[in-house]
Design a protein around this motif. Structure first.
Motif, PDB file in Angstrom:
ATOM      1  N   TYR A 152      -7.539   9.395   0.824  1.00  0.00           N
ATOM      2  CA  TYR A 152      -6.212   8.967  -0.461  1.00  0.00           C
ATOM      3  C   TYR A 152      -6.835   9.839  -2.050  1.00  0.00           C
ATOM      4  CZ  TYR A 152      -4.993   4.740   2.130  1.00  0.00           C
ATOM      5  OH  TYR A 152      -4.646   3.856   2.739  1.00  0.00           O
ATOM      6  N   LEU A 184      -3.073   3.557  -6.996  1.00  0.00           N
ATOM      7  CA  LEU A 184      -2.416   2.822  -5.930  1.00  0.00           C
ATOM      8  C   LEU A 184      -2.522   3.270  -4.672  1.00  0.00           C
ATOM      9  CD1 LEU A 184       1.589   2.918  -7.688  1.00  0.00           C
ATOM     10  CD2 LEU A 184       0.081   0.724  -6.966  1.00  0.00           C
ATOM     11  N   GLY A 185      -3.843   4.335  -4.748  1.00  0.00           N
ATOM     12  CA  GLY A 185      -3.983   5.356  -3.563  1.00  0.00           C
ATOM     13  C   GLY A 185      -5.322   4.490  -3.487  1.00  0.00           C
ATOM     14  N   ASP A 199      -4.368   0.921  -2.200  1.00  0.00           N
ATOM     15  CA  ASP A 199      -4.140   0.848  -0.407  1.00  0.00           C
ATOM     16  C   ASP A 199      -5.487   1.307   0.088  1.00  0.00           C
ATOM     17  OD1 ASP A 199      -1.241  -0.054   1.061  1.00  0.00           O
ATOM     18  OD2 ASP A 199      -2.548   2.531   2.177  1.00  0.00           O
ATOM     19  N   GLU A 210      -7.873  -2.537  -0.049  1.00  0.00           N
ATOM     20  CA  GLU A 210      -7.001  -3.945   0.547  1.00  0.00           C
ATOM     21  C   GLU A 210      -7.269  -3.413   2.360  1.00  0.00           C
ATOM     22  OE1 GLU A 210      -3.242  -3.698  -1.371  1.00  0.00           O
ATOM     23  OE2 GLU A 210      -4.096  -4.428  -2.075  1.00  0.00           O
ATOM     24  N   LEU A 211      -7.291  -2.208   2.950  1.00  0.00           N
ATOM     25  CA  LEU A 211      -6.998  -1.992   4.863  1.00  0.00           C
ATOM     26  C   LEU A 211      -8.135  -2.562   5.041  1.00  0.00           C
ATOM     27  CD1 LEU A 211      -6.315   1.679   5.150  1.00  0.00           C
ATOM     28  CD2 LEU A 211      -5.023  -0.654   4.607  1.00  0.00           C
ATOM     29  N   GLN A 261       5.909   4.048  -5.014  1.00  0.00           N
ATOM     30  CA  GLN A 261       4.285   4.326  -4.562  1.00  0.00           C
ATOM     31  C   GLN A 261       4.265   3.847  -3.600  1.00  0.00           C
ATOM     32  OE1 GLN A 261       2.774   6.739  -7.345  1.00  0.00           O
ATOM     33  NE2 GLN A 261       4.196   8.678  -7.405  1.00  0.00           N
ATOM     34  N   LYS A 262       3.903   2.806  -4.279  1.00  0.00           N
ATOM     35  CA  LYS A 262       3.055   1.181  -3.442  1.00  0.00           C
ATOM     36  C   LYS A 262       3.719   0.731  -2.329  1.00  0.00           C
ATOM     37  CE  LYS A 262       1.423  -2.661  -3.820  1.00  0.00           C
ATOM     38  NZ  LYS A 262      -0.187  -3.064  -2.301  1.00  0.00           N
ATOM     39  N   LEU A 273       3.337   3.072   0.171  1.00  0.00           N
ATOM     40  CA  LEU A 273       1.555   3.167   0.717  1.00  0.00           C
ATOM     41  C   LEU A 273       1.671   2.209   1.468  1.00  0.00           C
ATOM     42  CD1 LEU A 273      -0.480   4.435  -2.289  1.00  0.00           C
ATOM     43  CD2 LEU A 273      -0.055   5.652  -0.704  1.00  0.00           C
ATOM     44  N   ASN A 274       1.603   0.924   1.000  1.00  0.00           N
ATOM     45  CA  ASN A 274       2.150   0.218   1.819  1.00  0.00           C
ATOM     46  C   ASN A 274       2.700  -0.249   3.529  1.00  0.00           C
ATOM     47  OD1 ASN A 274       0.840  -2.326   0.195  1.00  0.00           O
ATOM     48  ND2 ASN A 274       2.731  -3.268  -0.434  1.00  0.00           N
ATOM     49  N   SER A 283       0.438   2.705   4.931  1.00  0.00           N
ATOM     50  CA  SER A 283      -0.302   2.130   5.939  1.00  0.00           C
ATOM     51  C   SER A 283      -0.680   0.466   6.788  1.00  0.00           C
ATOM     52  CB  SER A 283      -1.609   1.188   4.764  1.00  0.00           C
ATOM     53  OG  SER A 283      -0.529   0.529   3.958  1.00  0.00           O
ATOM     54  N   SER A 284       0.639  -0.093   6.662  1.00  0.00           N
ATOM     55  CA  SER A 284       0.225  -1.042   7.854  1.00  0.00           C
ATOM     56  C   SER A 284       1.499  -0.489   8.709  1.00  0.00           C
ATOM     57  CB  SER A 284       1.965  -2.337   7.210  1.00  0.00           C
ATOM     58  OG  SER A 284       1.163  -2.836   5.378  1.00  0.00           O
TER      59      SER A 284
END
Length: 309
Positions: free
Chosen positions: A74, A83-84, A87, A90-91, A208-209, A212-213, A216-217
């Motif tokens: 990111y 925000l990057g 993300d 949290e993965l 953006q949030k 990204l969610n 990645s989800s």
């Protein structure tokens, strides 16, 4: 006679425009402000909904690379960079994604996560160096985020990733900007002018949030980190997560609490292994073998169908 000051040239970026609906924002009551700001966030949701096909294309391009062991990288500046970082952070706890395969860099370095370093975003060479320092490879995926779509530091990061053969995904809130033309998978989040002119921490940041969610989800589901809608690649690391893991095993298998707790303990806290073990009536080693043969997909390991990449 005094000559009038020349008019400022218009900035073509929509995020820098003046919001047409609330020129007297500062005259609103507290309740009116809260309602206005909350309602304006709906534009962020709609922007991501419009971008869903672009996000899906990015996910499909990234999946085979990640399945081969590639990393998610990111890059961003300011709010976008933070925000990057969020993300990427949290993965691992959510999906047991290896932390060394989710790396984020931000203009200005670690200090910029908590303290604004606005001038850092103008240094394109520093962006190149930040990504080059991660030694990007062809199976890596860079997600570059910039509300303006013109941030030099982010464009430098993209250039370094592309030079290494990595896949590049660009998230920007303005159309026809360099970030969208420089990346393999451009994603436009067209949120328009902010209620507070130019403050892209508002709905541009919200979009953006969400994006990204979403991205990645989507990747984690397709990579087998979810069974049904259960977070079965969770690894319990505290009391809250241990309780959540137990509930997930009980829900997925119908097992009583004591049985589910014993299976989870034998599986070393790995929900997915415990679920396969209980559902198939096999030991943990056999459950692990079946999951490995199924590429980590619980549904395929349980013989309920295959989900290929």
């Amino acid at each position: 006679m005094t000559e009038p000051a020349p008019a400022a040239s218009a900035d073509p970026r929509r995020t820098e425009g003046l919001h047409p609906l609330h020129p007297h924002l500062d005259a609103l009551s507290t309740l009116e402000l809260a309602q206005t700001f909350a309602s304006d966030q709906l534009d962020a949701v709609q922007a991501v909904r419009r971008a869903a096909p672009q996000l899906a294309r990015a996910a499909d391009a990234a999946l085979p690379r990640l399945a081969r062991g590639g990393r998610l990288l990111y890059a961003g500046a300011g709010t976008s960079g933070r925000l990057g970082v969020l993300d990427a952070s949290e993965l691992p706890p959510t999906f047991s994604w290896p932390p060394e395969r989710a790396l984020a860099v931000i203009a200005g370095g670690e200090r910029a996560i908590r303290q604004a370093t606005e001038g850092a975003e103008d240094d394109e060479a520093a962006g190149r160096q930040a990504i080059a320092g991660l030694q990007p490879a062809p199976d890596d995926v860079l997600i570059a985020v910039a509300a303006s779509g013109t941030t030099p530091w982010v464009l430098g990061a993209v250039a370094a990733a592309r030079a290494a053969g990595a896949l590049t995904v660009g998230l920007a809130n303005n159309p026809l900007t360099p970030l969208l033309t420089a990346t393999d998978c451009p994603v436009l989040l067209d949120t328009g002018p902010e209620l507070i002119s130019g403050s892209t921490r508002l709905k541009a940041g919200t979009a953006q949030k969400i994006a990204l969610n979403t991205l990645s989800s989507t990747l984690m589901v397709r990579l087998g980190k979810v069974y049904g809608n259960l977070m079965v690649d969770l690894r319990a690391g505290n009391a809250k997560l241990e309780a959540r893991a137990l509930r997930l095993v009980m829900h997925a298998t119908g097992a009583a609490e004591g049985v589910a707790r014993a299976a989870l303990s034998e599986a070393g806290g790995q929900v997915k292994v415990a679920v396969v073990s209980l559902r198939l009536g096999v030991g943990v080693p056999e459950a692990q073998r079946r999951l490995e043969a199924a590429g980590g997909h619980a549904r395929a390991a349980l013989g309920e169908g295959e989900w290929g990449l």
